[in-house]
Design an enzyme around this catalytic site. Structure first.
Site, PDB file in Angstrom:
ATOM      1  N   LYS A 189       0.825  -1.215   0.000  1.00  0.00           N
ATOM      2  CA  LYS A 189       0.000   0.000   0.000  1.00  0.00           C
ATOM      3  C   LYS A 189       0.855   1.258   0.000  1.00  0.00           C
ATOM      4  O   LYS A 189       0.422   2.307  -0.505  1.00  0.00           O
ATOM      5  CB  LYS A 189      -0.979  -0.025   1.169  1.00  0.00           C
ATOM      6  CG  LYS A 189      -0.359   0.042   2.550  1.00  0.00           C
ATOM      7  CD  LYS A 189      -0.110   1.452   3.044  1.00  0.00           C
ATOM      8  CE  LYS A 189       0.644   1.487   4.352  1.00  0.00           C
ATOM      9  NZ  LYS A 189       0.936   2.868   4.799  1.00  0.00           N
ATOM     10  N   THR A 246      -4.124   5.578   3.329  1.00  0.00           N
ATOM     11  CA  THR A 246      -2.895   6.216   2.852  1.00  0.00           C
ATOM     12  C   THR A 246      -3.008   6.757   1.434  1.00  0.00           C
ATOM     13  O   THR A 246      -2.138   7.512   1.010  1.00  0.00           O
ATOM     14  CB  THR A 246      -1.712   5.241   2.930  1.00  0.00           C
ATOM     15  OG1 THR A 246      -2.046   4.031   2.268  1.00  0.00           O
ATOM     16  CG2 THR A 246      -1.359   4.931   4.362  1.00  0.00           C
TER      17      THR A 246
END
Length: 329
Positions: A189, A246
């Protein structure tokens, strides 16, 4: 099993936040800083400049002595992924056999292509490796804002005991035995968050951001399955949850790093002003591992190409947009 004494190795913002969370959970906490001057300053002022406005409880012991820290019942290893090996090696000789060592770094070691729990197993043979990861920002955790993340260990009972030891009303830990799935989510990620930041920095719009996040998650799932991760883990907090967080806010260092790349700043100079972005170091090794497993990760590959200077931002965008049409599945 109870874990009354918790040591946090690494006095950055995330390490300090986790020390505060463990203290809030009622544990006896030691926070270790590599630099003796930093340890002395934090201990004296009860505040860390890397996490301003978060006061340390008087009960948190701050030290630069690994001998003091490794007396704990469980260790949280909260240092950058590329530095984890050296800290683990230094602490290994002082560690009691059977001590859980929980990696809290989100990355893959360059050169060896090893995940953090593998590095711990290799360098700390007396330890029981575990991993903590998920959608949480240091500032939120330090302030006691509601946060939920995942803690994975080899055995379910151990994972559950560690989650109970560290968890509180505002810091909810879900436990798992899928260590590989949890660390794949955290590592991948970060790279995809850089891509999302590039989209934002280039002003490509909300629709492009949604497409990027969705197709990026498909890449994460393909890679995770190829590495033996469980689908439920990838769909959970440490996979999809962390990706959503994020890829959507400037509070993420990786997203902010990507924004600056999208605005035309040289990647190798950005970190000096924005701080550590783990995805910068993970991108190339993630792509190497994907190619070795014959996993298609075009977005991650584009990020790696941009960061290495092999392709321009506009060139990478054009390549992604002109890929052959295909079924979504």
């Amino acid at each position: 099993m109870t874990f009354e004494r918790i040591a946090v190795l690494g006095a950055g913002s995330w390490g300090t936040a986790l020390a505060l969370a463990a203290n809030r959970a009622g544990r006896s906490v030691t926070l270790w800083a590599r630099d003796p001057k930093a340890a002395e300053s934090i201990g004296r002022n009860r505040e860390n400049s890397k996490l301003p406005n978060a006061k340390l409880d008087p009960g948190i012991n701050v030290t630069s002595s690994l001998s003091d820290a490794t007396r704990a019942d469980a260790l949280l290893l909260v240092v950058p992924a590329q530095s984890l090996r050296s800290v683990a090696q230094s602490a290994a000789a002082r560690l009691k056999a059977g001590t859980p060592v929980i990696a809290c770094s989100k990355g893959i070691e360059r050169g060896t292509r090893k995940f953090m729990t593998d590095v711990i197993a290799e360098t700390m043979p007396n330890a029981i490796p575990a991993i903590l990861s998920g959608p949480g920002f240091a500032d939120d955790v330090a302030r006691g804002l509601p946060t939920a993340i995942t803690l994975a260990a080899p055995e379910d009972i151990l994972a559950s005991d560690l989650a109970r030891a560290l968890g509180s009303a505002t810091f909810r830990l879900y436990h798992s035995t899928d260590m590989r799935g949890v660390e794949i989510g955290g590592a991948a990620k970060n790279v995809l968050a850089i891509a999302a930041g590039i989209v934002s920095g280039r002003g490509l719009g909300a629709s492009a951001a949604a497409a990027l996040t969705t197709r990026g998650f498909a890449e994460l799932v393909r890679f995770g399955r190829a590495c033996g991760a469980q689908a439920e883990t990838l769909m959970g907090l440490s996979g999809l949850g962390d990706l959503i967080l994020t890829c959507s806010t400037a509070q993420s260092r990786n997203f902010t790093f990507g924004v600056n790349v999208g605005r035309g700043l040289p990647p190798d100079t950005i970190e000096k002003t924005t701080g550590l972005a783990e995805g910068f170091y993970t991108a190339s090794v993630l792509v190497e591992m994907a190619k070795a497993r014959k996993v298609d990760m075009p977005i991650a590959s584009a990020v790696a190409g941009i960061l290495s200077g092999q392709v321009s931002v506009d060139g990478a965008i054009t390549t992604l947009l002109t890929r052959p049409f295909k079924a979504e599945a």
